[in-house]
Design a protein around this motif. Sequence first.
Motif, PDB file in Angstrom:
ATOM      1  N   PHE A 132       0.810  -1.210   0.000  1.00  0.00           N
ATOM      2  CA  PHE A 132       0.000   0.000   0.000  1.00  0.00           C
ATOM      3  C   PHE A 132       0.852   1.273   0.000  1.00  0.00           C
ATOM      4  O   PHE A 132       0.324   2.381   0.069  1.00  0.00           O
ATOM      5  CB  PHE A 132      -0.933   0.006   1.211  1.00  0.00           C
ATOM      6  N   GLY A 133       2.158   1.118  -0.067  1.00  0.00           N
ATOM      7  CA  GLY A 133       3.027   2.274  -0.200  1.00  0.00           C
ATOM      8  C   GLY A 133       3.216   3.092   1.054  1.00  0.00           C
ATOM      9  O   GLY A 133       3.510   4.287   0.983  1.00  0.00           O
ATOM     10  N   ARG A 134       3.036   2.492   2.205  1.00  0.00           N
ATOM     11  CA  ARG A 134       3.238   3.228   3.441  1.00  0.00           C
ATOM     12  C   ARG A 134       4.721   3.430   3.701  1.00  0.00           C
ATOM     13  O   ARG A 134       5.531   2.542   3.469  1.00  0.00           O
ATOM     14  CB  ARG A 134       2.603   2.474   4.609  1.00  0.00           C
ATOM     15  N   LEU A 135       5.061   4.612   4.208  1.00  0.00           N
ATOM     16  CA  LEU A 135       6.452   4.915   4.499  1.00  0.00           C
ATOM     17  C   LEU A 135       6.921   4.145   5.723  1.00  0.00           C
ATOM     18  O   LEU A 135       6.204   4.023   6.720  1.00  0.00           O
ATOM     19  CB  LEU A 135       6.627   6.418   4.733  1.00  0.00           C
ATOM     20  N   THR A 136       8.139   3.650   5.656  1.00  0.00           N
ATOM     21  CA  THR A 136       8.731   2.900   6.763  1.00  0.00           C
ATOM     22  C   THR A 136       9.622   3.825   7.596  1.00  0.00           C
ATOM     23  O   THR A 136       9.869   4.977   7.232  1.00  0.00           O
ATOM     24  CB  THR A 136       9.583   1.742   6.225  1.00  0.00           C
ATOM     25  N   THR A 137      10.114   3.296   8.677  1.00  0.00           N
ATOM     26  CA  THR A 137      11.052   4.062   9.506  1.00  0.00           C
ATOM     27  C   THR A 137      12.269   4.450   8.693  1.00  0.00           C
ATOM     28  O   THR A 137      12.770   5.578   8.796  1.00  0.00           O
ATOM     29  CB  THR A 137      11.485   3.225  10.730  1.00  0.00           C
ATOM     30  N   ARG A 138      12.748   3.520   7.865  1.00  0.00           N
ATOM     31  CA  ARG A 138      13.894   3.801   6.992  1.00  0.00           C
ATOM     32  C   ARG A 138      13.581   4.945   6.027  1.00  0.00           C
ATOM     33  O   ARG A 138      14.410   5.824   5.810  1.00  0.00           O
ATOM     34  CB  ARG A 138      14.258   2.533   6.209  1.00  0.00           C
ATOM     35  N   ASP A 139      12.369   4.957   5.462  1.00  0.00           N
ATOM     36  CA  ASP A 139      11.973   6.025   4.546  1.00  0.00           C
ATOM     37  C   ASP A 139      12.038   7.385   5.240  1.00  0.00           C
ATOM     38  O   ASP A 139      12.582   8.350   4.697  1.00  0.00           O
ATOM     39  CB  ASP A 139      10.554   5.790   4.020  1.00  0.00           C
ATOM     40  N   TYR A 140      11.494   7.460   6.433  1.00  0.00           N
ATOM     41  CA  TYR A 140      11.490   8.733   7.165  1.00  0.00           C
ATOM     42  C   TYR A 140      12.919   9.182   7.495  1.00  0.00           C
ATOM     43  O   TYR A 140      13.222  10.389   7.471  1.00  0.00           O
ATOM     44  CB  TYR A 140      10.661   8.615   8.443  1.00  0.00           C
ATOM     45  N   GLU A 141      13.791   8.238   7.803  1.00  0.00           N
ATOM     46  CA  GLU A 141      15.190   8.573   8.085  1.00  0.00           C
ATOM     47  C   GLU A 141      15.856   9.169   6.850  1.00  0.00           C
ATOM     48  O   GLU A 141      16.597  10.164   6.942  1.00  0.00           O
ATOM     49  CB  GLU A 141      15.948   7.324   8.530  1.00  0.00           C
ATOM     50  N   VAL A 142      15.597   8.579   5.680  1.00  0.00           N
ATOM     51  CA  VAL A 142      16.201   9.069   4.437  1.00  0.00           C
ATOM     52  C   VAL A 142      15.645  10.444   4.073  1.00  0.00           C
ATOM     53  O   VAL A 142      16.387  11.323   3.625  1.00  0.00           O
ATOM     54  CB  VAL A 142      15.962   8.065   3.282  1.00  0.00           C
ATOM     55  N   ILE A 143      14.355  10.634   4.271  1.00  0.00           N
ATOM     56  CA  ILE A 143      13.730  11.933   3.977  1.00  0.00           C
ATOM     57  C   ILE A 143      14.362  13.028   4.831  1.00  0.00           C
ATOM     58  O   ILE A 143      14.746  14.095   4.326  1.00  0.00           O
ATOM     59  CB  ILE A 143      12.208  11.867   4.215  1.00  0.00           C
ATOM     60  N   ASP A 144      14.518  12.770   6.130  1.00  0.00           N
ATOM     61  CA  ASP A 144      15.130  13.765   7.016  1.00  0.00           C
ATOM     62  C   ASP A 144      16.582  14.019   6.636  1.00  0.00           C
ATOM     63  O   ASP A 144      17.063  15.165   6.689  1.00  0.00           O
ATOM     64  CB  ASP A 144      15.043  13.303   8.474  1.00  0.00           C
ATOM     65  N   TRP A 145      17.279  12.962   6.238  1.00  0.00           N
ATOM     66  CA  TRP A 145      18.675  13.120   5.802  1.00  0.00           C
ATOM     67  C   TRP A 145      18.756  13.989   4.548  1.00  0.00           C
ATOM     68  O   TRP A 145      19.602  14.891   4.461  1.00  0.00           O
ATOM     69  CB  TRP A 145      19.275  11.736   5.520  1.00  0.00           C
ATOM     70  N   ALA A 146      17.865  13.759   3.579  1.00  0.00           N
ATOM     71  CA  ALA A 146      17.858  14.539   2.340  1.00  0.00           C
ATOM     72  C   ALA A 146      17.555  16.011   2.611  1.00  0.00           C
ATOM     73  O   ALA A 146      18.164  16.910   2.013  1.00  0.00           O
ATOM     74  CB  ALA A 146      16.845  13.958   1.360  1.00  0.00           C
ATOM     75  N   LEU A 147      16.627  16.258   3.538  1.00  0.00           N
ATOM     76  CA  LEU A 147      16.304  17.636   3.909  1.00  0.00           C
ATOM     77  C   LEU A 147      17.499  18.308   4.584  1.00  0.00           C
ATOM     78  O   LEU A 147      17.814  19.474   4.319  1.00  0.00           O
ATOM     79  CB  LEU A 147      15.095  17.647   4.853  1.00  0.00           C
TER      80      LEU A 147
END
Length: 262
Positions: A109-124
Amino acid sequence: MVRLYTTELNIGYGERSIVKNLSVNIPDKKITAIIGSNGCGKSTLLKAITRIIPHQGGAVVLDGEDIAKENTKLLAKKMAILPQTPESAAGLTVGELVSYGRFPYQKGFGRLTTRDYEVIDWALEETGTKDFKFRAVDTLSGGQRQRVWIAMALAQETDIIFLDEPTTYLDMAHQLEVLELLQKLNVEQQRTIVMVLHDINQAARFADHLIALKDGEVVKTGSGEEVICPEVLKQVYSIDAAIGRDPRTDKPMCITYDLIKA
């Protein structure tokens, strides 16, 4: 080392041929700038290399594989592209837009994982946009928005990032801000950067490798020293250029020029 190259690439729209038998290498972990006059095929080449548009002949090869046969999600884990005019992000926050970079890694269903949120914060964090995370994208300045789009590309975690005229519509300070960010990503993270640039002095200053096009064909490839010179600029732009040295970087620099009239 070369991971990405084209062989005898032909690209066109209908009956019109834009790029003809074009063979180029994209040096790995370097910054490559594609230059040339309006309508010469720069953006068309970028779109074909990234499989946004199909090519009529030849091949684009990445890691020994023809990208035309590559799985879409697999390819999206290897290369990201920031188009010339990114699609509207109206109604999205910065964090939401950057999260789109995680699409190749999502399942079910395309839900963001903990890893996804970590990468997003890193990119920001890497792009200096973390303070904007909960702000609407369309409330940001042009330079801020461009950094957010680059953050989205970073969140894709690819080794190669393509950008089509990333400094368009930006003032001088914001142009420099974006180019210095790309240079930082290349130097500190060894990202391969490929971008179309209109400003040849910016190309000479920031690119390790240049590809000069005219009418869909390669005029010259090489370093700034080899490409930003009177002979090449005469062929590519039909100008008589005076070339000097940038006093801060010692890179070649077009000081002034005249049109060469037929």
